[in-house]
Scaffold this active site. Sequence first.
Site, short mmCIF file in Angstrom:
data_model
loop_
_atom_site.label_atom_id
_atom_site.label_comp_id
_atom_site.label_asym_id
_atom_site.label_seq_id
_atom_site.Cartn_x
_atom_site.Cartn_y
_atom_site.Cartn_z
N ASP A 73 0.85 -1.20 0.00
CA ASP A 73 0.00 0.00 0.00
C ASP A 73 0.88 1.24 0.00
O ASP A 73 1.99 1.24 0.53
CB ASP A 73 -0.92 0.02 1.23
CG ASP A 73 -1.83 -1.19 1.29
OD1 ASP A 73 -2.56 -1.43 0.32
OD2 ASP A 73 -1.79 -1.90 2.32
N ASP A 75 0.33 4.72 1.49
CA ASP A 75 -0.50 5.59 2.32
C ASP A 75 0.07 7.00 2.33
O ASP A 75 1.29 7.20 2.24
CB ASP A 75 -0.59 5.05 3.75
CG ASP A 75 -1.29 3.70 3.81
OD1 ASP A 75 -2.14 3.44 2.93
OD2 ASP A 75 -0.98 2.91 4.72
N ASP A 149 3.72 3.67 15.70
CA ASP A 149 4.14 2.56 16.56
C ASP A 149 5.64 2.31 16.56
O ASP A 149 6.27 2.26 17.62
CB ASP A 149 3.39 1.28 16.16
CG ASP A 149 3.47 1.01 14.67
OD1 ASP A 149 4.17 1.76 13.95
OD2 ASP A 149 2.82 0.04 14.20
#
Length: 525
Positions: A73, A75, A149
Amino acid sequence: MNKDNKVQEIPEEFPDMAECEPTVIPPTEHPITLDMIDKDALFVLRTLSEAGFSGWLVGGGVRDLYLGKSPKDFDISTDARPGQLRKLFKRSTTIGRRFRLVQVFCGAGKAIEVSTLRSLSEHDLDGPVAVLAPNNTFGTLSEDARRRDLTINSLFYEIENQTIIDYVHGTEDLKKGIIRVVGDAERRFIHDPVRMMRVIRHATRNSFKIEAHCWDALLKSADKLALCPPSRLRDEFLKDLYSGAIASWFEVAVESGIYAALFPIYTEALAQETTKAQLTGIFRTIDRTNLECLESGVHRQRDFFLLALTLIPWAEYNFQIVSIPRKGAVLFQYSSIIREAIDNSIGQSLNLSRSLRQEVTSLLLHLAQLMHNRLKEKKDETSEITPALWPKWLQRKSYFAKALLFYQFWLEASSGNTYIPAQIEEVEPSDQPEEKKESRSRRGRRGSRKSPSVKPVETEETADSEKPIEIDNDNTEVNSDIEEDIEDIPRPEENGKKNGRSNSKTRSRVAWAPNTPGGVFGFRK
């Protein structure tokens, strides 16, 4: 993988990330170029720039490009608000509960996720300690970087100057192969325990080491995983199951306690080396076949098939489905026992659907059936697994093809020899449209009479490759096919022909067969 290869024993001290100025890495000092970025992602970024907004490629896309991989992906983060994005991109929609994201549709079912920069509210170390605390406030670029994270997922790439913006020393960790949590690891794990699964995932996929403080926090917080929504845990585990590195993931997950927290049914069984060895063999087989399917461009096995494989050691430890021969009525009685055990354990903890639990239970019972009904005079012929190794009455069962493939997976996992076909072939649904219609009309004309060969019935499920093949009978009892085996009678349709009448027990069911769309292999890509 021993601890020395998994954990960075002496962590390198960095300055407080909250006070760090960003490190801007020029294009001459990093490997990312514009031609490596997806064209639709570039279109979104340039559209934002032309409208007066700032946009950056973020997260796993930057990480994978830096490591020379192809991102799944692309993003994007921006300073534009969701409402402004919806006006700017007409073909878009807003998703998300905790934080609103905008999906920009680019055709052919493809979408680029665009998020507004978020604040540090969830990352704030002085705030309340809560699992999945709300975080719906917008922030700056530095705040958005520090609320992510892992350091290797907190990089930003901007296309105007083709530079990487790094607030948390993520590029240094990429170079050294270190997995480090942004901020206080133990507190971040309490805020969102799923981060512990992500730490292990990125460490095993990229052969990185886990930073020492992060590893210690992971050991202390493993039991917090049960606080997460079951469906979220299931989805995260399926990502690892199809990653191609589940075998190494399993080793680290067992040592850290994450596997027992994710699968409490294995708490006792994992104390035995036999169970660990069986699971290791299963996960290595899954990795081999998944990678082979990707290289061959064919579909991988469905999730219920792979999940059933991971439950074989559990079923053997608790019910001895492999070691104790059971046939007929005795074996059938265990179907309800195993199904009830699954319903009361991972069925709830992972929020498994009823149809998936049914398929898993059926595969486990059919595995036992094939193992204990193999012809004695041919039991030594292990060089090649063919249907001829089983009696004809079992070969005629509708579930035999799928059960045989499941048996081959288990045989390879338990012996280390390759039994699964090297060339995995698939039959597309469009290849057999007439056979589907013929099967439906045949059932309408002849009622309960069963045709000599199993034909797929066209339903909404067979048209959608992402849904499992459902069974016609909505009865909650499992393994109705095993019930037929109790009688051990000749082929039902042959009796019907001789007697001039049809038997109600011969009613055709939608079952897994070689001529079913997808063959004996699943649809998942």
